[in-house]
Design a protein around this motif. Structure first.
Motif: not given
Length: 124
Positions: A19-22, A60-69, A76-80
């Motif tokens: 899980r990435l955070s921004c 989403y890009a097609d390459s990540v659709k269904g795998r990334f959210t 919290k001023n944050t995107v995940y």
């Protein structure tokens, strides 16, 4: 203006998750759509996902659709970016970016502010 800092990257085996955070500074975070892009060695930087400023719409890009959210918490001023079922081809530096354009732009030229990136490496 907004400053962005990514975190959460690392080394993971294929099939694993990260899980990435921004994290954003500045009181105007909620007026920006936020996107994630990635750049593999020797490759162009590609769109991965975006979330609207209201958090109601995601793209989403097609390459990540269904795998990334992608999601965001404006309090919290944050995107995940939750990344599941990772593949070796997901290996890249991942960047978050902010845009005042609406509609989940896939064009990196429409993003005004960028973080420094976080490395994601997926081993086979």
């Amino acid at each position: 203006q907004v400053q962005l800092v990514e975190s959460g990257g690392g080394l993971v085996q294929a099939g694993g998750s990260l899980r990435l955070s921004c994290a954003a500074s500045g009181r105007t975070f909620s007026v920006y759509d936020i996107g994630w892009f990635r750049q593999a060695p020797g490759q162009e930087r590609d769109f991965v996902a975006a979330v609207s400023r209201s958090a109601l719409r995601t793209y989403y890009a097609d390459s990540v659709k269904g795998r990334f959210t992608i999601s965001r918490d404006n309090a919290k001023n944050t995107v995940y970016l939750q990344m599941n079922s990772l593949k070796p081809e997901d290996t890249a530096v991942y960047y978050c970016a902010a845009t005042q354009y609406f509609g989940g732009s896939r064009n990196q030229d429409e993003y005004n502010f960028w973080g420094q990136g976080t490395q994601v490496t997926v081993s086979s």
